[in-house]
Design a protein around this motif. Structure first.
Motif, short mmCIF file in Angstrom:
data_model
loop_
_atom_site.label_atom_id
_atom_site.label_comp_id
_atom_site.label_asym_id
_atom_site.label_seq_id
_atom_site.Cartn_x
_atom_site.Cartn_y
_atom_site.Cartn_z
N TRP A 32 0.85 -1.21 0.00
CA TRP A 32 0.00 0.00 0.00
C TRP A 32 0.88 1.25 0.00
CZ3 TRP A 32 -4.48 1.49 -1.41
CH2 TRP A 32 -5.15 2.56 -0.81
N HIS A 33 0.43 2.28 -0.70
CA HIS A 33 1.27 3.47 -0.91
C HIS A 33 1.65 4.21 0.36
CE1 HIS A 33 -1.91 6.64 -0.30
NE2 HIS A 33 -2.61 5.53 -0.29
N LYS A 34 0.95 3.94 1.47
CA LYS A 34 1.29 4.65 2.71
C LYS A 34 2.39 3.95 3.50
CE LYS A 34 -2.76 7.42 3.60
NZ LYS A 34 -4.06 7.47 4.32
N GLU A 35 2.78 2.77 3.04
CA GLU A 35 3.88 2.06 3.71
C GLU A 35 5.16 2.88 3.56
OE1 GLU A 35 3.70 -0.93 5.26
OE2 GLU A 35 1.55 -1.13 4.86
N THR A 36 6.06 2.73 4.53
CA THR A 36 7.33 3.44 4.42
C THR A 36 8.50 2.47 4.27
OG1 THR A 36 7.33 3.55 6.82
CG2 THR A 36 6.64 5.53 5.64
N LYS A 37 8.16 1.16 4.23
CA LYS A 37 9.22 0.17 4.01
C LYS A 37 8.77 -0.81 2.94
CE LYS A 37 12.37 -0.36 7.80
NZ LYS A 37 12.51 -0.90 9.14
N LEU A 38 9.71 -1.19 2.09
CA LEU A 38 9.40 -2.17 1.06
C LEU A 38 9.83 -3.55 1.53
CD1 LEU A 38 10.71 -0.47 -2.19
CD2 LEU A 38 8.43 -1.43 -1.91
N PRO A 39 9.04 -4.58 1.23
CA PRO A 39 9.55 -5.93 1.48
C PRO A 39 10.76 -6.18 0.56
CG PRO A 39 7.33 -5.98 0.55
CD PRO A 39 7.72 -4.56 0.61
N LYS A 40 11.55 -7.19 0.89
CA LYS A 40 12.71 -7.51 0.06
C LYS A 40 12.23 -7.81 -1.37
CE LYS A 40 16.52 -10.79 0.01
NZ LYS A 40 16.10 -11.44 -1.23
N SER A 41 12.71 -7.03 -2.32
CA SER A 41 12.18 -7.17 -3.68
C SER A 41 13.31 -7.20 -4.72
CB SER A 41 11.27 -6.00 -4.03
OG SER A 41 10.41 -5.68 -2.98
N ASP A 42 13.17 -8.11 -5.67
CA ASP A 42 14.06 -8.09 -6.84
C ASP A 42 13.41 -7.29 -7.96
OD1 ASP A 42 15.92 -10.13 -5.71
OD2 ASP A 42 14.08 -11.32 -5.78
N LEU A 43 12.08 -7.20 -7.87
CA LEU A 43 11.31 -6.47 -8.88
C LEU A 43 10.21 -5.67 -8.19
CD1 LEU A 43 10.21 -6.02 -11.88
CD2 LEU A 43 8.78 -8.01 -11.46
N ILE A 44 10.09 -4.40 -8.56
CA ILE A 44 8.98 -3.59 -8.05
C ILE A 44 8.13 -3.20 -9.26
CG2 ILE A 44 8.31 -1.45 -6.89
CD1 ILE A 44 11.12 -1.51 -5.57
N VAL A 45 6.82 -3.44 -9.16
CA VAL A 45 5.94 -3.07 -10.27
C VAL A 45 5.03 -1.93 -9.83
CG1 VAL A 45 4.21 -3.85 -11.92
CG2 VAL A 45 5.93 -5.45 -11.11
N ILE A 46 4.97 -0.90 -10.66
CA ILE A 46 3.98 0.17 -10.45
C ILE A 46 2.89 -0.07 -11.50
CG2 ILE A 46 3.67 2.65 -10.15
CD1 ILE A 46 6.42 2.81 -9.28
N PRO A 47 1.71 -0.45 -11.03
CA PRO A 47 0.70 -0.95 -11.97
C PRO A 47 -0.10 0.16 -12.64
CG PRO A 47 -0.13 -1.08 -9.74
CD PRO A 47 1.26 -0.50 -9.64
N GLY A 48 -0.93 -0.25 -13.57
CA GLY A 48 -1.79 0.70 -14.27
C GLY A 48 -3.02 1.07 -13.46
N GLY A 49 -3.75 2.02 -13.97
CA GLY A 49 -4.97 2.49 -13.29
C GLY A 49 -5.09 3.99 -13.39
N PHE A 50 -5.78 4.54 -12.42
CA PHE A 50 -5.99 5.99 -12.39
C PHE A 50 -5.68 6.48 -10.99
CE2 PHE A 50 -8.58 4.24 -15.68
CZ PHE A 50 -8.43 5.11 -16.74
N SER A 51 -4.40 6.37 -10.59
CA SER A 51 -4.04 6.72 -9.22
C SER A 51 -4.52 8.15 -8.93
CB SER A 51 -2.54 6.61 -9.01
OG SER A 51 -1.84 7.41 -9.93
N TYR A 52 -5.17 8.30 -7.78
CA TYR A 52 -5.72 9.59 -7.35
C TYR A 52 -6.59 10.23 -8.42
CZ TYR A 52 -2.50 9.11 -3.47
OH TYR A 52 -1.83 8.65 -2.38
N GLY A 53 -7.28 9.40 -9.17
CA GLY A 53 -8.21 9.93 -10.16
C GLY A 53 -7.57 10.79 -11.23
N ASP A 54 -6.24 10.60 -11.44
CA ASP A 54 -5.52 11.43 -12.41
C ASP A 54 -5.58 12.92 -12.08
OD1 ASP A 54 -4.45 9.45 -13.97
OD2 ASP A 54 -5.87 9.62 -15.61
N TYR A 55 -5.82 13.24 -10.81
CA TYR A 55 -5.89 14.66 -10.42
C TYR A 55 -4.57 15.36 -10.72
CZ TYR A 55 -10.16 13.71 -7.73
OH TYR A 55 -11.42 13.36 -7.34
N LEU A 56 -4.65 16.61 -11.05
CA LEU A 56 -3.51 17.48 -11.40
C LEU A 56 -2.89 17.06 -12.73
CD1 LEU A 56 -2.02 19.99 -10.38
CD2 LEU A 56 -0.35 18.46 -9.32
#
Lengths: 225, 79
Positions: A32-56
């Motif tokens: 979740w975007h409010k986390e401040t720590k990432l689990p151990k990752s070899d790959l991070i994916v930022i997925p598609g969608g309309f984050s924050y409703g495409d505001y701004l």
């Protein structure tokens, strides 16, 4: 291999990519975007969608969210980062990838399967594809019109940082085969170190013959490799 | 203190929305119409008495979030 999918309010391809990653034997975690720590990752994916409703602007708000600092740190230490569609837009807003995604030139949301060509197959994301292989991959976006300045465009070309270009079924890269007006038909790019890939087409939608085709599988197989 | 920030696309960036608005106005008979560029407008109120400091802060807001400097220009004016 461990993967993390970052989830923002308004992400809507997060579960699709999770299914694709699990199918390809990744040990995946949703973050979740409010986390401040990432689990151990070899790959991070930022997925598609309309984050924050495409505001701004598309991706602008997500690009400043709490978890992004961690994503930037991971990217700098060489972790593989894949941004798809809105994820590509977010990566440009964070500065991890240069350039930006403008509104489609026809001002319409485009949802269709298009052909793209593999321009560089010597990266962690594309080693399982053939050079110049033509893939059929779905696009679904309103702002996919990639734009960057001349210096950066030259750098993309000279350093082989263009990942995919829109083409027709025979592989011709032309204005007719350009769905959204992107400069040089660019559908996806790498950063200089080639550990970050941003792309508008959705490879996670192309991993099962039952619903589409399997042209996206080799992207995940390449990463796994 | 209140400020207005106007954000517009840079000159060499295609503005399809502005173009459509322009074409529509031309269709409505606005013959002398030469060019339209569409942009964004922010009205920002901050608690700061020193105008220079206030403008600095607004400038920072623009660079950090409000404006995509690759494709957009901005202008700050006091209201």
């Amino acid at each position: 291999m461990n993967s993390s999918v970052i989830v923002f309010p308004g992400s809507n391809c997060d579960r699709d990519i999770a299914v694709a990653l699990e199918k390809m034997q990744f040990k995946n975690k949703m973050v979740w975007h409010k986390e401040t720590k990432l689990p151990k990752s070899d790959l991070i994916v930022i997925p598609g969608g309309f984050s924050y409703g495409d505001y701004l602007r598309s991706g602008a708000i997500a690009g400043k969210s709490l978890i992004i600092d961690e994503v930037i740190k991971a990217a700098k230490s060489g972790c593989l980062i894949l941004g798809i569609c809105n994820g590509f837009q977010i990566l440009t807003e964070t500065g991890l990838l240069k350039g930006t995604l403008l509104r489609n030139r026809n001002l319409k949301f485009i949802n269709k399967d298009v052909n793209i060509k593999v321009i560089n197959n010597k990266t962690s994301f594309t080693s399982k594809y053939k050079l110049n292989q033509i893939l059929k991959i779905n696009i679904a976006h309103n702002e996919g019109n990639y734009f960057t300045d001349k210096d950066h465009l030259n750098k993309l070309k000279n350093e082989n940082l263009i990942a995919f270009q829109y083409c027709d079924v025979n592989g011709n890269i032309s204005d007719q085969s350009n769905p959204n007006g992107a400069v040089e038909n660019i559908a996806g790019i790498y950063n200089s170190k080639k550990n970050i890939l941003g792309m508008m087409p959705h490879p996670e939608r192309m991993v099962d013959n039952l619903i589409s085709n399997t042209d996206g599988i080799n992207l995940f197989a390449s990463i796994m490799n | 203190m209140k400020f207005a920030v106007t954000v517009t696309l840079k000159k060499d960036v295609l503005d399809p929305q502005g173009k459509v608005v322009q074409d529509t106005l031309a269709n409505l008979g606005m013959k002398s119409l030469k060019n339209i560029r569409q942009g964004k407008f922010f009205e920002i109120e901050i608690e700061e008495k020193n105008q220079l400091k206030a403008e600095e802060l607004i400038n920072d807001m623009c660079k950090k979030l409000l404006v995509n400097l690759i494709i957009e220009d901005y202008k700050i004016s006091k209201l």
